[in-house]
Design a protein around this motif. Structure first.
Motif, PDB file in Angstrom:
ATOM      1  N   MET A   1      26.762 -22.709  -9.271  1.00  0.00           N
ATOM      2  CA  MET A   1      26.626 -21.578 -10.166  1.00  0.00           C
ATOM      3  C   MET A   1      26.026 -22.060 -11.484  1.00  0.00           C
ATOM      4  O   MET A   1      26.243 -23.174 -11.917  1.00  0.00           O
ATOM      5  CB  MET A   1      27.978 -20.927 -10.399  1.00  0.00           C
ATOM      6  N   ARG A   2      25.297 -21.174 -12.158  1.00  0.00           N
ATOM      7  CA  ARG A   2      24.605 -21.527 -13.400  1.00  0.00           C
ATOM      8  C   ARG A   2      25.579 -21.617 -14.575  1.00  0.00           C
ATOM      9  O   ARG A   2      26.600 -20.935 -14.627  1.00  0.00           O
ATOM     10  CB  ARG A   2      23.517 -20.500 -13.682  1.00  0.00           C
ATOM     11  N   VAL A   3      25.195 -22.435 -15.561  1.00  0.00           N
ATOM     12  CA  VAL A   3      26.041 -22.677 -16.720  1.00  0.00           C
ATOM     13  C   VAL A   3      26.209 -21.413 -17.553  1.00  0.00           C
ATOM     14  O   VAL A   3      27.311 -21.132 -18.032  1.00  0.00           O
ATOM     15  CB  VAL A   3      25.443 -23.821 -17.589  1.00  0.00           C
ATOM     16  N   ASP A   4      25.139 -20.631 -17.706  1.00  0.00           N
ATOM     17  CA  ASP A   4      25.241 -19.426 -18.530  1.00  0.00           C
ATOM     18  C   ASP A   4      26.177 -18.389 -17.910  1.00  0.00           C
ATOM     19  O   ASP A   4      26.933 -17.722 -18.608  1.00  0.00           O
ATOM     20  CB  ASP A   4      23.872 -18.818 -18.827  1.00  0.00           C
ATOM     21  N   ALA A  34      31.430  -9.573 -23.450  1.00  0.00           N
ATOM     22  CA  ALA A  34      31.097 -10.841 -22.793  1.00  0.00           C
ATOM     23  C   ALA A  34      31.076 -10.674 -21.280  1.00  0.00           C
ATOM     24  O   ALA A  34      30.198 -11.226 -20.591  1.00  0.00           O
ATOM     25  CB  ALA A  34      32.089 -11.929 -23.197  1.00  0.00           C
ATOM     26  N   ILE A  35      32.004  -9.897 -20.737  1.00  0.00           N
ATOM     27  CA  ILE A  35      32.019  -9.634 -19.293  1.00  0.00           C
ATOM     28  C   ILE A  35      30.778  -8.845 -18.878  1.00  0.00           C
ATOM     29  O   ILE A  35      30.183  -9.093 -17.825  1.00  0.00           O
ATOM     30  CB  ILE A  35      33.316  -8.890 -18.882  1.00  0.00           C
ATOM     31  N   ALA A  36      30.345  -7.892 -19.714  1.00  0.00           N
ATOM     32  CA  ALA A  36      29.132  -7.123 -19.418  1.00  0.00           C
ATOM     33  C   ALA A  36      27.908  -8.038 -19.389  1.00  0.00           C
ATOM     34  O   ALA A  36      27.053  -7.922 -18.502  1.00  0.00           O
ATOM     35  CB  ALA A  36      28.951  -6.009 -20.441  1.00  0.00           C
ATOM     36  N   VAL A  41      23.835 -11.263 -16.441  1.00  0.00           N
ATOM     37  CA  VAL A  41      23.248 -12.572 -16.139  1.00  0.00           C
ATOM     38  C   VAL A  41      23.445 -12.921 -14.664  1.00  0.00           C
ATOM     39  O   VAL A  41      22.590 -13.547 -14.043  1.00  0.00           O
ATOM     40  CB  VAL A  41      23.857 -13.653 -17.060  1.00  0.00           C
ATOM     41  N   LEU A  42      24.549 -12.479 -14.103  1.00  0.00           N
ATOM     42  CA  LEU A  42      24.811 -12.735 -12.685  1.00  0.00           C
ATOM     43  C   LEU A  42      23.834 -11.964 -11.805  1.00  0.00           C
ATOM     44  O   LEU A  42      23.310 -12.509 -10.833  1.00  0.00           O
ATOM     45  CB  LEU A  42      26.257 -12.326 -12.354  1.00  0.00           C
TER      46      LEU A  42
END
Length: 143
Positions: A1-4, A34-36, A41-42
């Motif tokens: 999974m990506r860091v961001d 932050a969840i949004a 980003v996901l």
């Protein structure tokens, strides 16, 4: 999974967890922002980090404003609005001057406390009514 992706998920969870430790409904809404951003980003990889941070700032601001406008005003009013405003509780009380008012200042005893008062020059013992409060100074007039 990506860091961001991991970073936004962790930030969202930390902000929501921080709200449980220090409640005030401020960090909760930033956690939702932050969840949004995490979800965005996901779903859409390749969003620049600067755009992610900008989205977080904007979403935080918007979510806090939504909270203030629609949720916060629903807070119930206190049945004792002057509970921690001791000076304002004295408005309307009548008592004799303990110390004469000279040059606009004197002293009065209300309950178990002495208060500095402002008003027209009056001799000690004159009954006065508290008509206003300025900080911890009571404004009086002859009763």
């Amino acid at each position: 999974m990506r860091v961001d992706v991991i970073g936004w998920a962790a930030l969202g969870l930390l902000l929501i967890a921080a709200e449980t430790l220090a409640p005030g409904a401020f960090m909760l809404w930033m956690g939702f922002a932050a969840i949004a951003v995490f979800l965005a980003v996901l779903v859409v990889p390749g969003i620049p980090v600067l755009a992610q941070v900008a989205a977080f700032v904007v979403l935080s601001f918007v979510s806090i404003q939504i909270y203030r406008k629609w949720f916060r005003k629903a807070a119930r009013e206190s049945d004792q609005p002057l509970l921690n405003r001791r000076a304002q509780q004295n408005i309307g009380l009548v008592a004799p001057l303990d110390q004469a008012i000279v040059a606009g200042r004197g002293r009065i005893k209300l309950g178990d406390a002495f208060w500095t008062v402002e008003g027209p020059d009056l001799p000690a013992g004159t009954p006065v009514r508290v008509v206003a409060v300025d900080g911890m100074m009571l404004k009086v007039q002859e009763a």
